[in-house]
Design an enzyme around this catalytic site. Structure first.
Site, short mmCIF file in Angstrom:
data_model
loop_
_atom_site.label_atom_id
_atom_site.label_comp_id
_atom_site.label_asym_id
_atom_site.label_seq_id
_atom_site.Cartn_x
_atom_site.Cartn_y
_atom_site.Cartn_z
N HIS A 92 -12.95 -3.96 3.38
CA HIS A 92 -11.50 -4.19 3.52
C HIS A 92 -10.94 -3.60 4.82
CE1 HIS A 92 -7.26 -4.28 1.59
NE2 HIS A 92 -7.15 -3.94 2.86
N GLU A 142 0.82 -1.21 0.00
CA GLU A 142 0.00 0.00 0.00
C GLU A 142 0.86 1.27 0.00
OE1 GLU A 142 -2.86 -0.59 -0.71
OE2 GLU A 142 -3.64 -2.35 0.32
N HIS A 162 -7.40 -3.24 9.48
CA HIS A 162 -8.62 -3.96 9.11
C HIS A 162 -9.57 -3.93 10.32
CE1 HIS A 162 -6.18 -6.34 5.86
NE2 HIS A 162 -6.26 -5.05 5.61
N HIS A 192 -3.08 2.12 8.16
CA HIS A 192 -4.12 1.30 7.53
C HIS A 192 -4.35 0.08 8.42
CE1 HIS A 192 -6.35 -1.20 4.82
NE2 HIS A 192 -5.35 -2.05 4.62
N GLU A 252 -19.14 11.70 21.39
CA GLU A 252 -17.91 12.42 21.08
C GLU A 252 -17.41 12.21 19.65
OE1 GLU A 252 -15.23 11.50 24.31
OE2 GLU A 252 -16.11 13.13 25.45
P1 13P Z 1 1.11 -5.44 3.12
O1 13P Z 1 1.54 -6.64 3.91
O2 13P Z 1 1.71 -5.40 1.74
O3 13P Z 1 1.36 -4.15 3.89
O4 13P Z 1 -0.46 -5.55 2.87
C1 13P Z 1 -1.34 -5.66 3.94
C2 13P Z 1 -2.66 -5.06 3.65
O5 13P Z 1 -3.42 -4.82 4.56
C3 13P Z 1 -3.02 -4.75 2.23
O6 13P Z 1 -4.16 -3.96 2.17
ZN ZN Z 2 -5.41 -4.07 4.00
#
Ligand code: 13P
Ligand code: ZN
Length: 267
Positions: free
Chosen positions: A201, A107, A132, A130, A160
């Site tokens: 995602h 990413e 999940h 980033h 809040e």
């Molecule tokens: P990477 O291991 O390449 O950082 O990918 C993990 C991920 O969450 C891709 O969206």
């Molecule tokens: Zn991801």
């Protein structure tokens, strides 16, 4: 130079551990990047990767997790699981880390593009995360995927939420991950909103520090958790727009223009 003594690197490791402890980093899910303020000009490049460099980043240094690396392993072995790169016009040069020969997160394009747009908005910007985040991802299967409606739902579920996310939460429809196009689309949304949910995602967030960026995800994720706990139940009491406006007034917050309905003033 002892890289592990740079304060941003301990912040990086602590953040990786925290994200993992929340259950938001299954396997290699999620990635972190921090712009560094230290001058690392004395470090010789180990190898170079050709990638596009968005505006304003040339000459900056960035720490980022490696592709395929598990966030839970970053604190115990940073040198194998993350890398520090110099950002050049035509690529990134590895200066430290990723010692098994692996590359930066898939990413990378999203991270670089998000840093570029956020630095334009706020010179104190430093972090992109980033993850999940489970409840935010779940919510994208059962809620309309437009920025205003998604934001209004989150604001209405946790007092809040509007205080910490006054610019709202942006949402991207499902797109393939790890591409330039998705990276650019994420950054485009980040011009207005520091947090962008990727349908089905995860979520990208930005801030002046990793803690700041992670804090935004925690707030949105908590509101999403409440959504999933109550949305199928009869609702007897609400945080409606007039209450949200009251919070804004008391806290001196300007909510995203057009997201709240202003009550009509009496004739
Ligand atoms: P990477 O291991 O390449 O950082 O990918 C993990 C991920 O969450 C891709 O969206
Ligand atoms: Zn991801």
């Amino acid at each position: 130079m002892d890289i592990l003594k740079i304060p941003a690197i301990s912040e990086f490791c602590r953040t990786a551990e925290l994200i993992h402890s929340r259950g938001w980093a299954e396997r290699n899910g999620g990635n972190i990047s921090l712009l560094l303020d230290e001058d690392l000009g004395s470090l010789a490049p180990i190898r170079k990767l050709p990638v596009g460099c968005p505006g304003g980043l040339e000459g900056r240094y960035i720490a980022i997790t490696g592709s395929g690396k598990y966030l839970r392993n970053v604190p115990r072995d940073p040198e194998s699981n993350m890398g520090i790169f110099r950002i050049c016009r035509d690529g990134v040069e590895l200066l430290w880390g990723l010692k098994d020969g692996s590359g930066p997160s898939s990413e990378l394009a999203a991270h670089l593009n998000c840093h570029s747009v956020r630095l334009n908005v706020d010179p104190a910007h430093r972090a992109v995360i980033h993850t999940h985040a489970t409840n935010l991802v779940a919510m994208t299967f059962v809620h309309p995927l437009n920025d205003r409606d998604f934001t209004r739902t989150l604001w209405s579920l946790l007092t809040e939420c509007i205080m910490f996310l006054p610019d709202g939460v942006a949402v991207l429809p499902w797109m393939p991950c790890g591409t330039e196009e998705t990276g650019r689309a994420t950054a485009e949304k980040m011009k207005e909103s520091r947090i962008v949910v990727w349908a089905h995602h995860g979520v990208f967030s930005s801030g002046t520090s990793a803690e700041d960026a992670l804090g935004l995800i925690e707030v949105a994720e908590k509101a999403a958790e409440i959504f999933l706990k109550i949305s199928h139940l009869p609702i007897l009491s609400k945080i409606d727009d007039s209450r949200l406006l009251d919070i804004c007034k008391v806290m001196n917050i300007v909510p995203r223009n057009g997201y709240l309905s202003i009550p009509e003033s009496p004739e």
